[in-house]
Scaffold this motif. Structure first.
Motif, PDB file in Angstrom:
ATOM      1  N   GLN A   7       0.833  -1.197   0.000  1.00 45.86           N
ATOM      2  CA  GLN A   7       0.000   0.000   0.000  1.00 45.86           C
ATOM      3  C   GLN A   7       0.871   1.252   0.000  1.00 45.86           C
ATOM      4  OE1 GLN A   7      -3.415   0.256  -0.118  1.00 45.86           O
ATOM      5  NE2 GLN A   7      -3.307  -1.931  -0.540  1.00 45.86           N
ATOM      6  N   PRO A   8       0.519   2.228  -0.831  1.00 44.32           N
ATOM      7  CA  PRO A   8       1.266   3.485  -0.818  1.00 44.32           C
ATOM      8  C   PRO A   8       1.146   4.170   0.545  1.00 44.32           C
ATOM      9  CG  PRO A   8      -0.216   3.385  -2.703  1.00 44.32           C
ATOM     10  CD  PRO A   8      -0.535   2.224  -1.824  1.00 44.32           C
ATOM     11  N   GLN A   9       2.243   4.787   0.966  1.00 42.32           N
ATOM     12  CA  GLN A   9       2.249   5.508   2.235  1.00 42.32           C
ATOM     13  C   GLN A   9       2.759   6.918   2.012  1.00 42.32           C
ATOM     14  OE1 GLN A   9       4.798   3.163   4.770  1.00 42.32           O
ATOM     15  NE2 GLN A   9       3.035   2.196   5.724  1.00 42.32           N
ATOM     16  N   LEU A  10       2.087   7.878   2.621  1.00 44.69           N
ATOM     17  CA  LEU A  10       2.506   9.263   2.609  1.00 44.69           C
ATOM     18  C   LEU A  10       2.165   9.832   3.969  1.00 44.69           C
ATOM     19  CD1 LEU A  10       3.497  11.888   1.336  1.00 44.69           C
ATOM     20  CD2 LEU A  10       1.241  12.151   0.292  1.00 44.69           C
ATOM     21  N   ALA A  11       3.194  10.197   4.731  1.00 39.67           N
ATOM     22  CA  ALA A  11       2.956  10.693   6.081  1.00 39.67           C
ATOM     23  C   ALA A  11       3.998  11.736   6.447  1.00 39.67           C
ATOM     24  CB  ALA A  11       3.021   9.537   7.082  1.00 39.67           C
ATOM     25  N   LEU A  12       3.546  12.742   7.158  1.00 37.27           N
ATOM     26  CA  LEU A  12       4.446  13.746   7.714  1.00 37.27           C
ATOM     27  C   LEU A  12       4.966  13.202   9.036  1.00 37.27           C
ATOM     28  CD1 LEU A  12       5.688  16.590   7.891  1.00 37.27           C
ATOM     29  CD2 LEU A  12       3.550  17.318   8.951  1.00 37.27           C
ATOM     30  N   GLU A  13       6.280  13.096   9.166  1.00 36.71           N
ATOM     31  CA  GLU A  13       6.853  12.560  10.402  1.00 36.71           C
ATOM     32  C   GLU A  13       7.416  13.642  11.313  1.00 36.71           C
ATOM     33  OE1 GLU A  13       9.465   9.262   9.566  1.00 36.71           O
ATOM     34  OE2 GLU A  13       7.726   7.992   9.162  1.00 36.71           O
ATOM     35  N   ARG A  14       7.828  14.772  10.731  1.00 29.66           N
ATOM     36  CA  ARG A  14       8.400  15.829  11.569  1.00 29.66           C
ATOM     37  C   ARG A  14       8.377  17.146  10.810  1.00 29.66           C
ATOM     38  NH1 ARG A  14      11.644  15.528  16.191  1.00 29.66           N
ATOM     39  NH2 ARG A  14      11.461  13.300  15.900  1.00 29.66           N
ATOM     40  N   ASP A  50      16.560   8.886   2.724  1.00 30.30           N
ATOM     41  CA  ASP A  50      16.803   7.447   2.646  1.00 30.30           C
ATOM     42  C   ASP A  50      15.757   6.887   1.672  1.00 30.30           C
ATOM     43  OD1 ASP A  50      14.389   6.841   4.078  1.00 30.30           O
ATOM     44  OD2 ASP A  50      15.427   6.928   5.987  1.00 30.30           O
ATOM     45  N   PRO A  51      15.692   5.594   1.453  1.00 31.43           N
ATOM     46  CA  PRO A  51      14.769   5.075   0.427  1.00 31.43           C
ATOM     47  C   PRO A  51      13.290   5.443   0.619  1.00 31.43           C
ATOM     48  CG  PRO A  51      16.371   3.397   0.991  1.00 31.43           C
ATOM     49  CD  PRO A  51      16.577   4.531   1.967  1.00 31.43           C
ATOM     50  N   THR A  52      12.865   5.752   1.838  1.00 28.83           N
ATOM     51  CA  THR A  52      11.444   6.038   2.052  1.00 28.83           C
ATOM     52  C   THR A  52      11.179   7.414   2.667  1.00 28.83           C
ATOM     53  OG1 THR A  52      11.484   4.965   4.219  1.00 28.83           O
ATOM     54  CG2 THR A  52      10.842   3.604   2.317  1.00 28.83           C
ATOM     55  N   HIS A  53      12.217   8.224   2.858  1.00 25.47           N
ATOM     56  CA  HIS A  53      12.031   9.531   3.490  1.00 25.47           C
ATOM     57  C   HIS A  53      12.607  10.653   2.633  1.00 25.47           C
ATOM     58  CE1 HIS A  53      11.572   6.904   7.033  1.00 25.47           C
ATOM     59  NE2 HIS A  53      10.712   7.838   7.417  1.00 25.47           N
ATOM     60  N   PHE A  54      11.860  11.775   2.612  1.00 27.92           N
ATOM     61  CA  PHE A  54      12.304  12.970   1.915  1.00 27.92           C
ATOM     62  C   PHE A  54      12.247  14.152   2.873  1.00 27.92           C
ATOM     63  CE2 PHE A  54      11.067  10.237  -1.502  1.00 27.92           C
ATOM     64  CZ  PHE A  54      11.880  10.582  -2.558  1.00 27.92           C
ATOM     65  N   GLU A  55      13.245  15.030   2.758  1.00 24.95           N
ATOM     66  CA  GLU A  55      13.196  16.302   3.466  1.00 24.95           C
ATOM     67  C   GLU A  55      12.728  17.337   2.447  1.00 24.95           C
ATOM     68  OE1 GLU A  55      16.189  18.864   6.158  1.00 24.95           O
ATOM     69  OE2 GLU A  55      16.753  18.714   4.043  1.00 24.95           O
ATOM     70  N   VAL A  56      11.617  17.977   2.743  1.00 21.39           N
ATOM     71  CA  VAL A  56      11.091  19.039   1.893  1.00 21.39           C
ATOM     72  C   VAL A  56      11.229  20.341   2.666  1.00 21.39           C
ATOM     73  CG1 VAL A  56       9.075  19.924   0.653  1.00 21.39           C
ATOM     74  CG2 VAL A  56       9.489  17.450   0.774  1.00 21.39           C
ATOM     75  N   SER A  57      11.738  21.374   1.993  1.00 23.22           N
ATOM     76  CA  SER A  57      11.974  22.662   2.646  1.00 23.22           C
ATOM     77  C   SER A  57      11.329  23.789   1.859  1.00 23.22           C
ATOM     78  CB  SER A  57      13.469  22.946   2.768  1.00 23.22           C
ATOM     79  OG  SER A  57      14.103  21.990   3.581  1.00 23.22           O
ATOM     80  N   SER A  79      11.151  23.132   7.313  1.00 18.94           N
ATOM     81  CA  SER A  79      11.340  21.825   6.681  1.00 18.94           C
ATOM     82  C   SER A  79      10.457  20.768   7.319  1.00 18.94           C
ATOM     83  CB  SER A  79      12.808  21.385   6.793  1.00 18.94           C
ATOM     84  OG  SER A  79      13.643  22.278   6.109  1.00 18.94           O
ATOM     85  N   GLY A  80      10.295  19.698   6.586  1.00 18.82           N
ATOM     86  CA  GLY A  80       9.547  18.557   7.088  1.00 18.82           C
ATOM     87  C   GLY A  80      10.156  17.271   6.558  1.00 18.82           C
ATOM     88  N   ILE A  81      10.050  16.240   7.364  1.00 15.30           N
ATOM     89  CA  ILE A  81      10.456  14.903   6.943  1.00 15.30           C
ATOM     90  C   ILE A  81       9.172  14.146   6.607  1.00 15.30           C
ATOM     91  CG2 ILE A  81      11.567  12.732   7.617  1.00 15.30           C
ATOM     92  CD1 ILE A  81      13.532  15.057   7.368  1.00 15.30           C
ATOM     93  N   PHE A  82       9.104  13.687   5.366  1.00 12.37           N
ATOM     94  CA  PHE A  82       7.925  12.985   4.882  1.00 12.37           C
ATOM     95  C   PHE A  82       8.275  11.543   4.538  1.00 12.37           C
ATOM     96  CE2 PHE A  82       7.102  17.416   4.180  1.00 12.37           C
ATOM     97  CZ  PHE A  82       5.747  17.566   4.402  1.00 12.37           C
ATOM     98  N   ALA A  86       6.126   3.436  -1.765  1.00  8.54           N
ATOM     99  CA  ALA A  86       5.259   2.710  -2.697  1.00  8.54           C
ATOM    100  C   ALA A  86       4.301   3.641  -3.439  1.00  8.54           C
ATOM    101  CB  ALA A  86       4.491   1.602  -1.974  1.00  8.54           C
ATOM    102  N   VAL A  87       4.734   4.873  -3.657  1.00  2.87           N
ATOM    103  CA  VAL A  87       3.945   5.838  -4.412  1.00  2.87           C
ATOM    104  C   VAL A  87       4.411   5.767  -5.863  1.00  2.87           C
ATOM    105  CG1 VAL A  87       3.499   8.312  -4.724  1.00  2.87           C
ATOM    106  CG2 VAL A  87       3.581   7.340  -2.424  1.00  2.87           C
ATOM    107  N   GLU A  88       3.471   5.876  -6.792  1.00  2.00           N
ATOM    108  CA  GLU A  88       3.805   5.836  -8.211  1.00  2.00           C
ATOM    109  C   GLU A  88       4.848   6.913  -8.516  1.00  2.00           C
ATOM    110  OE1 GLU A  88       0.061   6.555 -10.001  1.00  2.00           O
ATOM    111  OE2 GLU A  88      -0.787   4.656  -9.345  1.00  2.00           O
ATOM    112  N   GLU A  89       5.878   6.539  -9.252  1.00  2.00           N
ATOM    113  CA  GLU A  89       6.998   7.430  -9.553  1.00  2.00           C
ATOM    114  C   GLU A  89       6.542   8.732 -10.214  1.00  2.00           C
ATOM    115  OE1 GLU A  89      10.907   8.390  -9.068  1.00  2.00           O
ATOM    116  OE2 GLU A  89      10.022   6.495  -8.429  1.00  2.00           O
ATOM    117  N   GLU A  90       5.527   8.658 -11.082  1.00  2.00           N
ATOM    118  CA  GLU A  90       5.068   9.864 -11.768  1.00  2.00           C
ATOM    119  C   GLU A  90       4.329  10.829 -10.838  1.00  2.00           C
ATOM    120  OE1 GLU A  90       2.097   6.560 -12.554  1.00  2.00           O
ATOM    121  OE2 GLU A  90       4.239   6.762 -12.924  1.00  2.00           O
ATOM    122  N   ARG A  91       3.889  10.372  -9.665  1.00  3.42           N
ATOM    123  CA  ARG A  91       3.213  11.235  -8.683  1.00  3.42           C
ATOM    124  C   ARG A  91       4.206  11.956  -7.774  1.00  3.42           C
ATOM    125  NH1 ARG A  91      -1.191  13.187  -8.677  1.00  3.42           N
ATOM    126  NH2 ARG A  91      -1.620  12.936  -6.502  1.00  3.42           N
TER     127      ARG A  91
END
Length: 151
Positions: A7-14, A50-57, A79-82, A86-91
């Protein structure tokens, strides 16, 4: 035996303030009538942690000039760690370029306003931004530039 669908996951962790700066170059700005001219620059960036986390600023630099003098300069990076898995690459570009900045913006706006009011200036509430529309406009500009380059 069938493979289990991930299942695709998208969550704000920090959410955190990565960088913050406030400068009042001279006290003379407090002795003049307050009629500021604002120069606001906003940008966003995303980096894979890392493979499942992105820092967006989201970064904003606001320079207020009053009667020819710089009244203040405020520079904030929120900034936030998201977790994005398993999200489609084009999204992914939309998520990093519009969805995540939409989440971060209210925190950035609050940080800027707090810094400005603590600096003894009137409240500064940044105008809300439609990151979805900005993302679409950027994509159209990129497509047009690519098409022009091929012509």
């Amino acid at each position: 035996m069938s493979e289990e669908q991930v299942q695709p996951q998208l969550a704000l962790e920090r959410i955190y303030t990565k960088d913050i700066s406030f400068e009042v170059p001279g006290a003379q700005v407090f002795t003049k009538e307050w009629q500021p001219e604002l120069n606001i620059n906003l940008s966003s960036s995303a980096e894979k942690v890392d493979p499942t986390h992105f820092e967006v600023s989201l970064k904003v630099v606001v320079q207020a000039n009053n009667a020819g003098d710089t009244a203040f300069i405020v520079d904030v990076t929120q900034s936030g760690i998201f977790l994005i898995d398993a999200v489609e690459e084009e999204r992914l570009p939309y998520i990093l370029g519009a969805y995540c900045p939409n989440i971060l913006f209210p925190f950035l706006r609050e940080a800027v306003n707090d810094m400005v009011t603590k600096g003894s200036f009137p409240q500064l509430l940044l105008t809300p931004i439609n990151f979805d529309a900005e993302f679409e406009a950027n994509m159209q500009r990129a497509e047009a530039a690519a098409a022009e380059g091929q012509a």
